[in-house]
Design a protein around this motif. Structure first.
Motif, short mmCIF file in Angstrom:
data_model
loop_
_atom_site.label_atom_id
_atom_site.label_comp_id
_atom_site.label_asym_id
_atom_site.label_seq_id
_atom_site.Cartn_x
_atom_site.Cartn_y
_atom_site.Cartn_z
N LEU A 6 5.57 -23.54 98.70
CA LEU A 6 4.37 -23.20 97.93
C LEU A 6 4.22 -24.10 96.71
O LEU A 6 3.10 -24.37 96.25
CB LEU A 6 4.42 -21.73 97.49
N ALA A 7 5.35 -24.60 96.19
CA ALA A 7 5.29 -25.47 95.00
C ALA A 7 4.50 -26.73 95.28
O ALA A 7 3.97 -27.36 94.36
CB ALA A 7 6.71 -25.82 94.54
N ALA A 8 4.38 -27.10 96.56
CA ALA A 8 3.61 -28.29 96.91
C ALA A 8 2.13 -28.14 96.57
O ALA A 8 1.42 -29.14 96.46
CB ALA A 8 3.76 -28.58 98.41
N TYR A 9 1.67 -26.91 96.39
CA TYR A 9 0.26 -26.69 96.07
C TYR A 9 -0.01 -26.73 94.57
O TYR A 9 -1.14 -26.60 94.12
CB TYR A 9 -0.22 -25.36 96.66
N ALA A 10 1.04 -26.86 93.77
CA ALA A 10 0.90 -26.90 92.31
C ALA A 10 1.28 -28.29 91.82
O ALA A 10 1.93 -29.06 92.54
CB ALA A 10 1.79 -25.83 91.67
N PRO A 11 0.91 -28.63 90.59
CA PRO A 11 1.35 -29.92 90.04
C PRO A 11 2.88 -30.00 90.05
O PRO A 11 3.55 -28.96 89.96
CB PRO A 11 0.82 -29.89 88.60
N PRO A 12 3.44 -31.22 90.14
CA PRO A 12 4.91 -31.35 90.21
C PRO A 12 5.60 -30.64 89.05
O PRO A 12 5.21 -30.79 87.90
CB PRO A 12 5.13 -32.87 90.13
#
Lengths: 333, 333
Positions: A15-21
């Motif tokens: 899911l972190a891939a959908y947020a800024p790094p």
């Protein structure tokens, strides 16, 4: 691939891939201030079987709608730039990863169109799929409030109503085939898109600011029509201590819908059209109607008559004076 | 009196009593800026049967814990003043109003203790009771980040661990009666309170700022121990690219708990203690341990040995060098 197979840590990593790094690396999100504009914050729940269904929409639609419903509330407060959203996801362990992936793709797509980032969130198991979205934005030119209408204001709708309900009816095959066919393919597609991919009217907030008459102070009564046009109008009328008089010949809906026996009811009470319904001084209303395609005057706020104070918040038809009925919203309980 | 009897409008009217007057009247909440401090935002889910249960806590406890868990994440980011929370409530129609009233009373009570207001929210029906809380606060003296520890830092815990898990065990009658009795009534009460009414350590963030050594820049690695002390330490070690060496004789737990066979496991992996676990330069750590009652050094961050880079994020015992085990967190799926 089910959530049970992934486990929580791998789910969070994906899911972190959908947020800024790095955005989801910490206990919470930090928002840097950008100017002095007040923040607007809104939380909405979307529950499987009540607010979405595999029978009528795909996971991308679920995500898009979840973001759009929230951003629509920001628009209804006069929001300019969207800061972002947090997402709480509840899903049973046997939920396919593909469904979650679709939902987050839909969320991202809506943010891509309207601005804002995935700021944070939480995941949990549970018996029923559910999304809890909190959206944050910054106030644009001014705050829009449900209670800021006045007697003499125009009631203005930024777009058509009843389309989302029509789309749902088509997806659920509620209409007899000849009736559905009679609507024509373009309207059918438009209605289904209105149901699956509603557009929060942040653009209308911008147009509203551009149409503010010179010398007029900022005063805009308004709300969105997520609970239905009639409910939105009743809120504006109630907040202003006024009666809403609606022009039955100027209900904001496509003519083909008006010809259906359900048309007027769906326009007033169908809900989930996510347009803005505004109470504006006439000069401002006139300018907005002229500037924003699809925007129209639907009636006026008028002072209740003497001894008629109980009528504040009620709706009646302009020509006949008869009460408007059949627009009561949905109760979740 | 069930939610079905109240209906949504009356439910919302009653819930508005927990917010400042007029706060819930609009589509969303407006936050006025107060100074330049960045905002911290956090969303947590609490699902019936996973995060709370009628068997072990009353509705006021559920509300308190929901707020406290969220505020703990704000504290873990270095939050000073709490702005407030939004609350998404999912509940079946046959939920008693008294349960909802208790939850909101507990939420209000936690906000009364720690600051902040009910800013907004949403309600929906659903099969399973669930709370989605989003908390907003302002950064205090500086941001605390999981990744800001360095080799040479002290690992510091702001309070005891394992108490919440012990409280749950007592409430669920997991312990044989002689073992439970042997703990003594004061510890039993303390453990049950730790489980039902955890305290977010916003006070520890204040103490931390007061202890900052003159001339030292703000650099604080930290997280809260909601997922367990061991998981918190592993996150700090991983974020710093270090190994965590823990002093087995200085585990932060009451001596009576250390004597239970489960003691060490619950201290490291019990979870939901909501203390802060910090990585601090030694002078800062020493000052904090001296200033904050219950705060203690539990170990150190050390650089991984040559060729040992894969060990970053791992935990070992200081004296023996043996790996620390049994602290793996709970997966929701």
């Amino acid at each position: 691939m089910l959530l049970r197979d992934l486990g929580e840590a791998e789910l969070l990593r994906r899911l972190a891939a959908y947020a800024p790094p790095g955005q989801l690396d910490d206990d919470a999100a930090v928002l840097r201030p950008s100017g002095d504009a007040p923040l607007v914050v809104n939380t909405d729940l979307l529950v499987d079987g009540l607010h979405f269904s595999d029978a009528t929409m795909g996971p991308e639609d679920v995500g898009w709608r979840a973001a759009a419903a929230n951003l629509s509330d920001l628009a209804a407060m006069g929001c300019g730039p969207v800061v972002g959203i947090t997402v709480g996801l509840v899903a049973p362990a046997d939920t396919p990863w593909a469904w979650v992936e679709g939902v987050y793709a839909g969320l991202s797509s809506a943010l891509g169109h309207h601005g804002g980032q995935l700021l944070g969130g939480d995941c949990s198991g549970g018996d029923q799929r559910m999304l809890a979205i909190t959206a944050l934005g910054r106030v644009g030119a001014g705050v829009i409030r449900r209670g800021d209408g006045r007697a003499g204001d125009w009631l203005v709708s930024t777009g058509p109503h009843g389309l989302s309900r029509l789309g749902l009816a088509l997806l659920q095959r509620e209409l007899p085939a000849p009736q559905a066919t009679g609507l024509g393919e373009p309207l059918r597609q438009r209605a289904i898109a209105a149901h699956r991919r509603p557009r929060p009217r942040l653009d209308a907030v911008q147009a509203l600011a551009q149409c503010q008459p010179p010398g007029s102070p900022w005063r805009v009564g308004g709300t969105d029509s997520s609970d239905g046009l009639g409910a939105a109008v009743a809120q504006l009328a109630g907040g202003a201590g006024c009666v809403a008089e609606l022009n039955r010949n100027a209900l904001p809906m496509p003519p083909e819908l008006a010809h259906l026996p359900q048309g007027e009811g769906w326009c007033l009470g169908g809900g989930e059209d996510f347009e803005l319904v505004l109470a504006l001084e006439p000069a401002w209303g006139e300018a907005l109607v002229a500037a924003l395609p699809g925007c129209q005057r639907i009636g006026d706020l008028v002072a209740p008559g003497a001894g008629d104070a109980a009528a504040a918040g009620s709706l009646r038809w302009q020509a006949s004076g008869e009460p408007v009925t059949g627009h009561r919203g949905y109760s979740h309980f």
